[in-house]
Write a protein that holds these residues in place. Sequence first.
Motif, PDB file in Angstrom:
ATOM      1  N   ASP A 334      -8.847  -6.679  -9.006  1.00  0.00           N
ATOM      2  CA  ASP A 334      -8.219  -5.428  -8.576  1.00  0.00           C
ATOM      3  C   ASP A 334      -7.336  -4.808  -9.664  1.00  0.00           C
ATOM      4  O   ASP A 334      -6.969  -3.634  -9.565  1.00  0.00           O
ATOM      5  N   PHE A 335      -6.993  -5.594 -10.695  1.00  0.00           N
ATOM      6  CA  PHE A 335      -6.050  -5.101 -11.699  1.00  0.00           C
ATOM      7  C   PHE A 335      -6.768  -4.482 -12.882  1.00  0.00           C
ATOM      8  O   PHE A 335      -7.797  -4.999 -13.324  1.00  0.00           O
ATOM      9  N   PRO A 336      -6.203  -3.353 -13.388  1.00  0.00           N
ATOM     10  CA  PRO A 336      -5.020  -2.641 -12.884  1.00  0.00           C
ATOM     11  C   PRO A 336      -5.341  -1.932 -11.572  1.00  0.00           C
ATOM     12  O   PRO A 336      -6.393  -1.305 -11.450  1.00  0.00           O
ATOM     13  N   VAL A 337      -4.441  -2.035 -10.590  1.00  0.00           N
ATOM     14  CA  VAL A 337      -4.682  -1.459  -9.272  1.00  0.00           C
ATOM     15  C   VAL A 337      -4.538   0.055  -9.330  1.00  0.00           C
ATOM     16  O   VAL A 337      -3.736   0.586 -10.104  1.00  0.00           O
ATOM     17  N   ASP A 338      -5.339   0.742  -8.525  1.00  0.00           N
ATOM     18  CA  ASP A 338      -5.289   2.205  -8.503  1.00  0.00           C
ATOM     19  C   ASP A 338      -4.577   2.740  -7.277  1.00  0.00           C
ATOM     20  O   ASP A 338      -4.632   3.930  -6.979  1.00  0.00           O
ATOM     21  N   ARG A 339      -3.934   1.856  -6.516  1.00  0.00           N
ATOM     22  CA  ARG A 339      -3.105   2.268  -5.382  1.00  0.00           C
ATOM     23  C   ARG A 339      -1.904   1.339  -5.329  1.00  0.00           C
ATOM     24  O   ARG A 339      -1.852   0.334  -6.037  1.00  0.00           O
ATOM     25  N   VAL A 340      -0.952   1.656  -4.512  1.00  0.00           N
ATOM     26  CA  VAL A 340       0.324   0.949  -4.528  1.00  0.00           C
ATOM     27  C   VAL A 340       0.209  -0.425  -3.880  1.00  0.00           C
ATOM     28  O   VAL A 340      -0.355  -0.565  -2.794  1.00  0.00           O
ATOM     29  N   LEU A 341       0.767  -1.431  -4.572  1.00  0.00           N
ATOM     30  CA  LEU A 341       0.978  -2.743  -3.977  1.00  0.00           C
ATOM     31  C   LEU A 341       2.416  -2.792  -3.487  1.00  0.00           C
ATOM     32  O   LEU A 341       3.355  -2.800  -4.278  1.00  0.00           O
ATOM     33  N   GLY A 342       2.581  -2.771  -2.157  1.00  0.00           N
ATOM     34  CA  GLY A 342       3.918  -2.773  -1.583  1.00  0.00           C
ATOM     35  C   GLY A 342       4.237  -4.099  -0.923  1.00  0.00           C
ATOM     36  O   GLY A 342       3.821  -5.166  -1.390  1.00  0.00           O
ATOM     37  N   SER A 343       4.991  -4.051   0.177  1.00  0.00           N
ATOM     38  CA  SER A 343       5.346  -5.246   0.945  1.00  0.00           C
ATOM     39  C   SER A 343       5.144  -4.970   2.422  1.00  0.00           C
ATOM     40  O   SER A 343       5.611  -3.948   2.946  1.00  0.00           O
ATOM     41  N   GLN A 344       4.448  -5.875   3.101  1.00  0.00           N
ATOM     42  CA  GLN A 344       4.222  -5.683   4.541  1.00  0.00           C
ATOM     43  C   GLN A 344       5.510  -5.923   5.311  1.00  0.00           C
ATOM     44  O   GLN A 344       6.315  -6.791   4.950  1.00  0.00           O
ATOM     45  N   GLY A 345       5.704  -5.123   6.342  1.00  0.00           N
ATOM     46  CA  GLY A 345       6.898  -5.226   7.163  1.00  0.00           C
ATOM     47  C   GLY A 345       6.559  -5.588   8.593  1.00  0.00           C
ATOM     48  O   GLY A 345       6.153  -6.708   8.881  1.00  0.00           O
ATOM     49  N   VAL A 346       6.708  -4.624   9.514  1.00  0.00           N
ATOM     50  CA  VAL A 346       6.482  -4.882  10.938  1.00  0.00           C
ATOM     51  C   VAL A 346       5.269  -4.097  11.427  1.00  0.00           C
ATOM     52  O   VAL A 346       4.817  -3.149  10.786  1.00  0.00           O
ATOM     53  N   LEU A 347       4.747  -4.498  12.584  1.00  0.00           N
ATOM     54  CA  LEU A 347       3.703  -3.735  13.255  1.00  0.00           C
ATOM     55  C   LEU A 347       4.280  -2.429  13.794  1.00  0.00           C
ATOM     56  O   LEU A 347       5.485  -2.328  14.051  1.00  0.00           O
ATOM     57  N   LYS A 348       3.427  -1.440  13.970  1.00  0.00           N
ATOM     58  CA  LYS A 348       3.879  -0.192  14.573  1.00  0.00           C
ATOM     59  C   LYS A 348       4.261  -0.452  16.021  1.00  0.00           C
ATOM     60  O   LYS A 348       3.458  -0.980  16.802  1.00  0.00           O
ATOM     61  N   ALA A 349       5.483  -0.115  16.383  1.00  0.00           N
ATOM     62  CA  ALA A 349       5.948  -0.350  17.756  1.00  0.00           C
ATOM     63  C   ALA A 349       7.080   0.611  18.070  1.00  0.00           C
ATOM     64  O   ALA A 349       7.747   1.131  17.176  1.00  0.00           O
ATOM     65  N   GLU A 350       7.282   0.840  19.355  1.00  0.00           N
ATOM     66  CA  GLU A 350       8.353   1.723  19.815  1.00  0.00           C
ATOM     67  C   GLU A 350       9.505   0.877  20.352  1.00  0.00           C
ATOM     68  O   GLU A 350       9.309   0.044  21.239  1.00  0.00           O
ATOM     69  N   PHE A 351      10.688   1.111  19.814  1.00  0.00           N
ATOM     70  CA  PHE A 351      11.852   0.348  20.262  1.00  0.00           C
ATOM     71  C   PHE A 351      12.296   0.853  21.638  1.00  0.00           C
ATOM     72  O   PHE A 351      12.415   2.053  21.878  1.00  0.00           O
TER      73      PHE A 351
END
Length: 825
Positions: A334-351
């Motif tokens: 995949d390198f060099p990547v052509d899109r952003v490598l970020g960090s996974q957080g939470v699932l989409k949900a309504e508080f």
Amino acid sequence: MQLALEEQGLDYQSLLAHHQTEQEAIRQALIEAKRERPLNRELVSSLQKQKSELRKSHRTEVKLLKRLQQRDLSEIRMAIQRSGGTGEEPEPDHEFNTLLELVSGVELTDENGIPVGGEAGIAVFGDKMDVEVALGGLSSARDVSSIELTHCSTGEVYLSLPPRELLGEVVIGPEIPPQIPDVNVGPLEPTPMYSLVKLNQPITNAMLLALESGDMCAPVVMASHEESHPEGALTGSFIDHLRFEALEYLLDPSLLPEPRIVDRQFNTLGTISDLVVKDQHALEKLGKAFFWDTQVGSDNKVACATCHNLAGVDWRTKNQFASGPGNQEVSLEDFPVDRVLGSQGVLKAEFVDIDPNQPGSDVCNDLDGDFRQVSSRNAPTVVDAAFSTFQFWDGRAHRFFNGENPLGPVDINAGVYKVNGSGYVEKDTNFLVDFASLASQAVGPAESHVEMACGPENRSRYFPQLATKLLDSRVKPLGLQKVHSDDSLLGGLANGTAGLNTSYESMIKNAFRDEYWDSAAPISLQHPVTNEWEDYSMMEANFAFIFGMAVQAYERTLLSGESKFDKFARGEVELTEDEEEGFNRFLSGGTRCNECHDGPLFTTATLEFQLVEPIEAMRMVNSVDNGLYDSGFYNVGIRPAEEDLGRGRQDLPGPIALSSQSNAGNDMLWPNLPLVSADEGKASVKGHMKTPTLRNIELTAPYFHNGKYLTLEDVVAFYARGSDFPNSEDLDPGVRVIGQLIGKPERQAKIAAWMRTLTDERIRYRSAPFDHPELPIPNGHKMENGQIIDDIVTLEATGKDGTTDIFATFFERVGGTIPEISEDD
């Protein structure tokens, strides 16, 4: 080029002459005062004080003006020396640089008690030698009787340097005046220094041999000490110039200023020790618990440490792409990547609410999406981040913490609740914490609907509600995780099975002064998203302030200064030949790497630089206009600026770039911000990102804000070719093809090899202060019994002595390899 240097040189001499005139006037007045009888001690004392203050003011002026243009000046000088004025920069046939730190072997001081010290430098080009000797504690060249270069053992005199006309190492700054910080955040400056004029002398083989073997000495005889020390006032041995240079990059934790409270006009009210903190050690314990506790996340699976656990960054390889199909595994191809490598957080949900029936739980309704959401940038390291003036890649987490959110002074309604002298609770909005960007950063992710909290938008769950969850007496700090009994901060509180033998309420009371939590009166707050009003306790109302200050206190302990490079600088180990060459090229005027990666943190995005020079003016590479940009933030052409405006983003309450604020005439968000009109220098900050530290960079792949490159060799090659998008509108002018590196992968690999010497092995082995509680980490998803669930990888708890079980980095997990270095052509 030569003419430009000559013109600048005249300015230097004029400025130095002015200094000398002032000094000589006071010196003569002091001589006359001492001759008077009876002696007027009050007058003598006053003149001595004036002399001392004058020296200090000159020293400050020299220091600040020199810093402003020292890079440009050194580049001009190097080009002239190498090219004879032609402007070309061919590689010299032979180059040997060495520096001498003159040591006060006989403990000499001048009449004011200032140690007489300094340094000498020799640069060899072909058969010529440039010599410069700089001495501290001098007021005039007349103080120097002689300086010689000799063989340390035999005493053979190679060169005698009689006193010459002084050449001051002072430059005339640009139109933007430097600021004078009221705290010392950089390496301690030497005593006032004046340079004897450079000589261009032929070098003999015997001299070169003495230099290379460390047998060159420089006895210095001071005229004022000839009688008392006829053997020579000052001597010292030449040392390897790389070790001498490395000493300037040693990390000194004592230079990290204590956070302080200021008002909205930036007047200092006192330190946090005076006004906020009851027990600093208790505050650090609280911060570590907050940082590693997965209960901070709405799903009880995401802590601050989830994205910042190994070398302070994210090692995960699955479900890390910010766009495209979810749950993809990152591979070497995949390198060099052509899109952003970020960090996974939470699932989409309504508080919905904090669950009153299930201690330590959020009630959230699932929304569309099978996989965890991913942030739009690569997670930067928190190790050594305490020295950064701003946090996040775009720097939106402000130097001044307002007690509620990352925006600092921008939010005029933000503040802290305090019990006043009459026992009533009031909100103090004339309250900021300086040197507290870590606190500003800490309060952002916990309210982010992508990173840690249920949404559907940011602040759907805000800090008072998080406080309700964590301050429940049934909730243990780190209650879902094991804590090592020998944890350097939390060991004494470890339960043995899970969590701590205490409560967050108790930890807060131990850490903070009573006026920030001790009131039974309810505080009515309006929810920022639903606009509903609800009563909270004072501790709940102040929870953003409490959380930010505590996490900052813990992160300020995460300082690395025990790398191979640090040990080399201290003379404890040696670098390999490849590592030495890499460091040499890093420092070279031909690569100019240390223009942006300077100082002990190897980045100019630190207090040391930005307090002195918050904004800079420079002609941009792709524009005929003068550009204005924030120090420490640059567009290096990694991607088109429009993909991520970085420092130039426009979606926040007002511009975050100090350059844009300067153009707008707004000096309310930074003390004494220089105001520059767009005609003089237009803010050119699109795509500008914070310069990252190079410390521990071996462990922090992938690189750049979008995670585009995998290896350090890739990074050096990127700069060698002058970026990937050289036509970017706001490209920094320092980004250009590097002649000595382009097409020479061996040289590039040696710079990468040197950068790997910046790894503090305590981080690799997770020993104190980098030890930690257990952390279950979602690394993407897997299918189990027909259901998509988190693929959990557990980072085991460690104690202060660390572990021999090395946890694989991102680089290792995707199959990265370090190339062998072949001989340079």
